[in-house]
Motif scaffolding. Sequence first.
Motif, mmCIF file in Angstrom:
data_model
loop_
_atom_site.group_PDB
_atom_site.id
_atom_site.type_symbol
_atom_site.label_atom_id
_atom_site.label_comp_id
_atom_site.label_asym_id
_atom_site.label_seq_id
_atom_site.Cartn_x
_atom_site.Cartn_y
_atom_site.Cartn_z
ATOM 1 N N ASN A 1 -1.923 11.357 16.496
ATOM 2 C CA ASN A 1 -2.938 11.619 15.471
ATOM 3 C C ASN A 1 -2.718 12.930 14.724
ATOM 4 N N THR A 2 -2.524 14.023 15.439
ATOM 5 C CA THR A 2 -2.312 15.298 14.744
ATOM 6 C C THR A 2 -0.873 15.457 14.269
ATOM 7 N N LEU A 3 -0.033 14.457 14.532
ATOM 8 C CA LEU A 3 1.315 14.420 13.957
ATOM 9 C C LEU A 3 1.341 13.601 12.672
ATOM 10 N N SER A 4 0.208 13.004 12.351
ATOM 11 C CA SER A 4 0.114 12.177 11.154
ATOM 12 C C SER A 4 0.059 13.045 9.903
ATOM 13 N N ASP A 5 -0.034 12.400 8.747
ATOM 14 C CA ASP A 5 0.005 13.127 7.477
ATOM 15 C C ASP A 5 -1.331 13.740 7.113
ATOM 16 N N GLY A 6 -2.381 13.322 7.789
ATOM 17 C CA GLY A 6 -3.692 13.885 7.544
ATOM 18 C C GLY A 6 -4.697 13.364 8.549
ATOM 19 N N CYS A 7 -5.801 14.084 8.677
ATOM 20 C CA CYS A 7 -6.898 13.661 9.553
ATOM 21 C C CYS A 7 -8.185 13.644 8.733
ATOM 22 N N PRO B 1 0.812 -1.223 0.000
ATOM 23 C CA PRO B 1 0.000 0.000 0.000
ATOM 24 C C PRO B 1 0.843 1.269 0.000
ATOM 25 N N VAL B 2 0.251 2.314 -0.571
ATOM 26 C CA VAL B 2 0.935 3.616 -0.618
ATOM 27 C C VAL B 2 0.594 4.463 0.594
ATOM 28 N N ALA B 3 -0.374 4.003 1.426
ATOM 29 C CA ALA B 3 -0.772 4.760 2.612
ATOM 30 C C ALA B 3 -1.541 3.849 3.558
ATOM 31 N N ILE B 4 -1.597 4.275 4.821
ATOM 32 C CA ILE B 4 -2.420 3.625 5.830
ATOM 33 C C ILE B 4 -3.485 4.617 6.292
ATOM 34 N N ILE B 5 -4.733 4.169 6.314
ATOM 35 C CA ILE B 5 -5.808 4.915 6.968
ATOM 36 C C ILE B 5 -6.221 4.081 8.170
ATOM 37 N N LEU C 1 4.436 3.111 12.730
ATOM 38 C CA LEU C 1 4.543 1.997 11.798
ATOM 39 C C LEU C 1 4.678 2.517 10.367
ATOM 40 N N ALA C 2 3.812 3.468 9.999
ATOM 41 C CA ALA C 2 3.858 4.027 8.647
ATOM 42 C C ALA C 2 5.194 4.701 8.369
#
Length: 481
Positions: A216-222, A120-124, A135-136
Amino acid sequence: MATKPDDPNRNQNPHVLVFPYPAQGHMLPLLDLTHQLCLHNLRITILVTPKNLPYLSALLSAHPTAITPLVLPFPPHPSIPAGVENVKDLGNAGNIPIFSALRNLRDPIVDWFHSHEDPPVAIISDFFLGWTMHLARSLSIPRFAFFCSPAFLASVVDFCWNNVDYVKASGDPIPFPDLPRSPVFKEEHLPSLFRRYMKFVSDPEIASLKDSLVANTLSDGCIINSLESLEGEYFGYIKKKMGSNQVFGVGPLSLTGLDPSGRGSSGPETDSDANILRFLDECPDGSVVYVCFGSQKLLTREQMEALASGLEKSMTRFVWVVKAGTTQQLQDGYGLVPEGFEERVAGRGLVVKGWAPQVVVLSHKAVGGFLSHCGWNSVLEGIVGGAMILAWPMEADQFVNEKHLVEHLGMAVKVCEGANSVPDSDVLGRKIAESMGDEGGVKVRARKMTEKALAAVRNGGSSYIDLERLTRELTHLQTTK
């Protein structure tokens, strides 16, 4: 339109790993989002454990070539009975051990990723699975946090976990000066996981919560199951906190998922469902209050008696859904309908034991009010149906949701609060009667919010635009792979 089996471009479509948290209120909206991602030609792997695989049945039938389940064994945990893999079987107290157990899926996920011919190119992943951000990062792909809850709660939660010392030192009640409207909360109304953390911070299993939820808010998107017109100022807060526009309000997802009539059901339509609709068809428009407290909460004997008495005294039409309890719980009085109650209210009220088609019921023209625990999925389903909320928050995020509905939006009336509270039946009956009989303020604002929710998911609406923006972002990851 979903990709067809013979589409030669199928393998060029983005592949995304979706990781739901195993609780009904968390899973259902993320599965609704997954349906939309498939319609936008994404390929999805959904990670579940064996006992949660049945939740995917409708999606797998609708998108047999676009979705692949990744079924990993549920990691054992000393506090979780063998065979239990979902919060509904443990109640709210089961969240922390399930949190802890699921972290042990990290290595199996890494092994799967590295062995996959087209990873996968991303994790949601659900916001309760914040550890997947790390992990991502280790897999060099972005992670998007999915919030099944509103932007207001996301803001409160993020402030709590990033300001633990401030919250501890603030006394009670606690002001949140950095948030829009500067809300103030009693400590007992803060999200239950955070309160448990403050009380048992020396417990390593609980201490790990902070790192996971700060992530969560350190992730690439919400991605948030809400809409701009419901809480735009809190979307703005999260965007400012993240320092980017990678915040996507895509709700209400119940409006854009698969057929909503069976959401949360374990089987096809039953005679009970038909009885409910026959009852509603015979009631005047807006005259019925629907009573339901979600998939986890069983009321005590005293609460059942008080609620039954309140409904009886209100002289209001109602449909009351009572969660099915175990034999032992019923013997202890949990979820036990008082003897003779159903006979006394026959023709005016209907008691449903087990499950009811909530989305269908709330959308029926006869339903004008919803006595709810204020779980966010239920709130959104009430908004979509045009029902005023009669709020009885009990645990978890429900007090935060109730504050937003009552104080900020003015589309709900608080009738009780607390998981162990026993309402005064006279007061409860009066509040139900007055709220259902008043065609002004609260009901009008609830109906206006319905119009905004419906507009948000239509072509050109805010949630429609954000969903398009999200899928473009994921597609771009494939092209830059």
